[in-house]
Design an enzyme around this catalytic site. Structure first.
Site, PDB file in Angstrom:
ATOM      1  N   PHE A  95       0.860  -1.188   0.000  1.00  0.00           N
ATOM      2  CA  PHE A  95       0.000   0.000   0.000  1.00  0.00           C
ATOM      3  C   PHE A  95       0.891   1.230   0.000  1.00  0.00           C
ATOM      4  CE2 PHE A  95      -2.377   3.575   1.521  1.00  0.00           C
ATOM      5  CZ  PHE A  95      -3.513   3.500   0.737  1.00  0.00           C
ATOM      6  N   ASP A 135       9.389   2.906   2.007  1.00  0.00           N
ATOM      7  CA  ASP A 135       8.186   3.675   2.328  1.00  0.00           C
ATOM      8  C   ASP A 135       7.935   3.535   3.829  1.00  0.00           C
ATOM      9  OD1 ASP A 135       5.734   4.781   2.751  1.00  0.00           O
ATOM     10  OD2 ASP A 135       4.688   3.682   1.167  1.00  0.00           O
ATOM     11  N   LYS A 172       2.116  10.907   7.131  1.00  0.00           N
ATOM     12  CA  LYS A 172       1.290  10.624   8.307  1.00  0.00           C
ATOM     13  C   LYS A 172       1.778  11.377   9.547  1.00  0.00           C
ATOM     14  CE  LYS A 172      -1.277   6.730   6.714  1.00  0.00           C
ATOM     15  NZ  LYS A 172      -0.822   5.878   5.630  1.00  0.00           N
TER      16      LYS A 172
HETATM   17  C1  LIG Z   1      -1.018   5.949   4.135  1.00  0.00           C
HETATM   18  C2  LIG Z   1       0.133   5.438   3.346  1.00  0.00           C
HETATM   19  C3  LIG Z   1       0.510   6.035   2.137  1.00  0.00           C
HETATM   20  C4  LIG Z   1      -0.291   7.141   1.483  1.00  0.00           C
HETATM   21  O1  LIG Z   1      -0.403   8.279   2.254  1.00  0.00           O
HETATM   22  P1  LIG Z   1      -1.574   9.348   1.964  1.00  0.00           P
HETATM   23  O2  LIG Z   1      -1.239  10.508   2.852  1.00  0.00           O
HETATM   24  O3  LIG Z   1      -2.864   8.684   2.315  1.00  0.00           O
HETATM   25  O4  LIG Z   1      -1.493   9.680   0.506  1.00  0.00           O
HETATM   26  C5  LIG Z   1       1.643   5.549   1.503  1.00  0.00           C
HETATM   27  N1  LIG Z   1       2.351   4.536   2.019  1.00  0.00           N
HETATM   28  C6  LIG Z   1       2.014   3.934   3.180  1.00  0.00           C
HETATM   29  C7  LIG Z   1       2.865   2.836   3.713  1.00  0.00           C
HETATM   30  C8  LIG Z   1       0.881   4.353   3.870  1.00  0.00           C
HETATM   31  O5  LIG Z   1       0.525   3.739   5.001  1.00  0.00           O
END
Ligand SMILES: *Cc1c(COP(=O)(O)O)cnc(C)c1O
Length: 400
Positions: A145, A230, A259
Site C-alpha cells: 500500500f 516507504d 502521516k
Molecule cells: C497511508 C500510506 C501512504 C499514502 O499516504 P496518503 O497521505 O494517504 O497519501 C503511503 N504509504 C504507506 C505505507 C501508507 O501507510
C-alpha cells in the site's frame, strides 16, 4: 441549521447525501480528541487504538505541536517555493539530522511523496545509471500500500483500488513481499529502484522474514539499484526506532515519510535520503504550491523535536512489548504480527463469524479497525500502560 444541533444520525445521513461515497466510515461522529482519547458529538469518550493509521503517533493535539501551529498561524502560513520562508530550511536540516540523511524534499500527502520518489528514481536511472530513455523499471511488493494516485494504483495488487481506473502507468513489476529470490529474478539492468514498506501496514502489519531487508540492500548494491523505503506508516517510532529499517541495521537510498510527520495536524510528507540521488531534481522539474509551507514546516520541526528526545521510540518499544505479550495471551487470537506499539491481531474465524467485533468494541469504548479478519492496533504512542490494559481487556471481553 448549525453544526452543533446535528445528531450523529443527522451527520451520517448528510454525509451520505452530500459527500462522495469513497469510504464507509465506522458510525461514530468524532468531535474532539486529546492524547489517546477521542470523543463524539454526544460527548461519549473512546480510547483510540486506531491512531489515524499512525498519523496520530504523538496523540491527539499534542500541546507542543498545537503551540507550534498556533504560533506559525499568527506569523505566515504560505510562501510557495517562489520565495524562501524562515521555517523551510530549519525543518529540512532538523529532519535530515534526525534521520541521518542528506537531503529533504517536502510535500503534502504520502501518495505525493511516493510519486515524487518514483520520479526521482526514474530520472536517476536515466541520468546516472544509464538506463535507456523510457525503459526504467521499479520493482514493488505484492499486497503493497503506497497510496491512491493514478501512478501508485498502477502497481497495487488490490483489485478494488484499480477497477475502473485504467489505463495504468507502465514500468512496474510486482514480486511477493519477503521473497528475496523472486526479487533477484526480477532485477534487470533497467531496474531503477526497489520500493518496499519495511513492515507492510495495510497488508495487516506484516514483518518480513529475518535478514530479508539486509538482502534487499545487498541486491540493490550489487545491481546499482536504489532502495526506496516507504516509512509513511511504519516510520517515526511507530514500530520502535525512528526509522523501521534501523531495526535491521539497513539504510535505504530514499525514504518516504508522511502521516505522523505533522503529528496528524495537517498534511506533511517528504522524500528524504541521498543528496546525489535527490539532486537529480533541478529547478522547474517538480513542485507543489503547499509543499514546504511555513505552517507545515513549523509543525514538522516540532515533531522532529519530539522524536529527537527518543522518548517516543522508547515508549513504542517498551509499551509495545507489553501490548504484544498481552495480545498473544488472548483466547481467540491466532497470530499477533508487528513491532512496537503496532499489532495486526489475527482473530480465529469462529470468533468473528457473524459478529461485528469493532462495533462491540465501540460499545465498550474502544475504537479500532478491522480488516479481513484482523484487528489493527496502533494506539498513539502517548498511551499509558493502564490504557493499554484497559483496551486489551475490552478486546478480550469481546472475543470471549
Ligand atoms: C497511508 C500510506 C501512504 C499514502 O499516504 P496518503 O497521505 O494517504 O497519501 C503511503 N504509504 C504507506 C505505507 C501508507 O501507510
Amino acid at each position: 441549521m448549525t453544526v452543533d444541533t446535528l445528531s450523529p444520525q443527522d451527520h451520517i445521513a448528510l454525509a451520505e447525501r452530500w459527500g462522495a461515497h469513497d469510504s464507509v466510515p465506522f458510525p461514530v461522529v468524532l468531535a474532539g480528541g486529546e492524547g489517546a482519547w477521542v470523543s463524539d458529538v454526544e460527548g461519549r469518550r473512546y480510547l483510540d487504538f486506531h491512531g489515524g493509521y499512525s498519523a496520530i503517533n504523538f496523540g491527539h493535539r499534542h500541546p507542543a505541536l498545537v503551540a507550534a501551529a498556533k504560533t506559525q498561524l499568527d506569523r505566515l502560513t504560505l510562501s510557495t517555493r517562489a520565495f524562501h520562508n524562515d521555517q523551510y530550511a530549519p525543518f529540512c536540516r532538523d529532519l535530515a539530522e534526525l534521520t541521518n540523511t542528506e537531503m529533504v524534499l517536502p510535500s503534502n500527502s504520502g501518495g505525493e511523496a511516493i510519486d515524487t520518489a518514483v520520479k526521482i528514481a526514474r530520472k536517476w536511472a536515466y541520468q546516472v545509471k544509464g538506463v535507456p530513455d523510457g525503459a526504467a523499471e521499479i520493482i514493488v511488493a505484492g499486497a503493497n500500500f503506497h497510496g491512491r494516485t493514478m501512478t501508485i494504483i498502477s502497481f497495487s495488487t488490490h483489485d478494488n483500488h484499480r477497477a475502473g481506473f485504467g489505463p495504468f502507468t507502465p514500468g512496474f513489476k510486482v514480486v511477493p513481499f519477503g521473497d528475496i529470490d523472486a526479487l533477484r529474478s526480477a532485477v534487470t539492468e533497467n531496474t531503477a529502484a526497489v520500493l518496499l514498506e519495511p513492515i507492510q501496514g495495510e497488508a495487516g502489519i506484516v514483518v518480513p522474514p529475518k535478514g530479508y531487508l539486509a538482502e534487499v540492500r545487498e541486491l540493490c548494491d550489487d545491481s546499482n539499484t536504489l532502495f526506496i523505503a516507504d516509512e509513511i506508516q511504519c516510520g517515526l517510532a511507530r514500530s520502535g526506532p525512528t526509522l523501521a529499517l534501523d531495526e535491521a541495521g539497513v539504510r535505504a537510498d530514499l525514504y518516504t515519510l508522511g502521516k505522523s510527520l505533522s503529528g496528524g495536524l495537517l498534511p506533511l510528507s517528504a522524500v528524504i535520503g541521498r543528496a546525489d540521488v535527490i539532486g537529480v531534481i533541478t529547478p522547474g522539474d517538480h513542485g507543489s504550491t503547499f509543499g514546504g509551507s511555513p505552517l507545515a514546516c513549523a509543525v514538522g520541526r516540532a515533531t522532529v523535536a519530539l522524536l529527537a528526545t527518543g522518548e517516543f521510540q522508547e515508549r513504542s518499544r517498551e509499551l509495545g512489548a507489553h501490548l504484544h505479550a498481552r495480545l498473544n495471551e488472548l483466547d481467540g487470537v491466532t497470530e499477533v504480527r508487528g513491532r512496537g506499539l503496532w499489532a495486526g491481531v489475527q482473530i480465529a474465524e469462529e470468533r468473528t463469524a457473524g459478529r461485528r467485533v469493532t462495533e462491540l468494541l465501540a460499545e465498550r469504548g474502544l475504537l479500532c479497525k478491522e480488516d479481513r479478519g484482523h484487528l489493527r492496533v496502533a494506539p498513539p504512542l502517548v498511551v499509558t500502560l493502564e490504557e493499554i490494559d484497559l483496551g486489551v481487556d475490552m478486546i478480550a471481553d469481546v472475543l470471549a
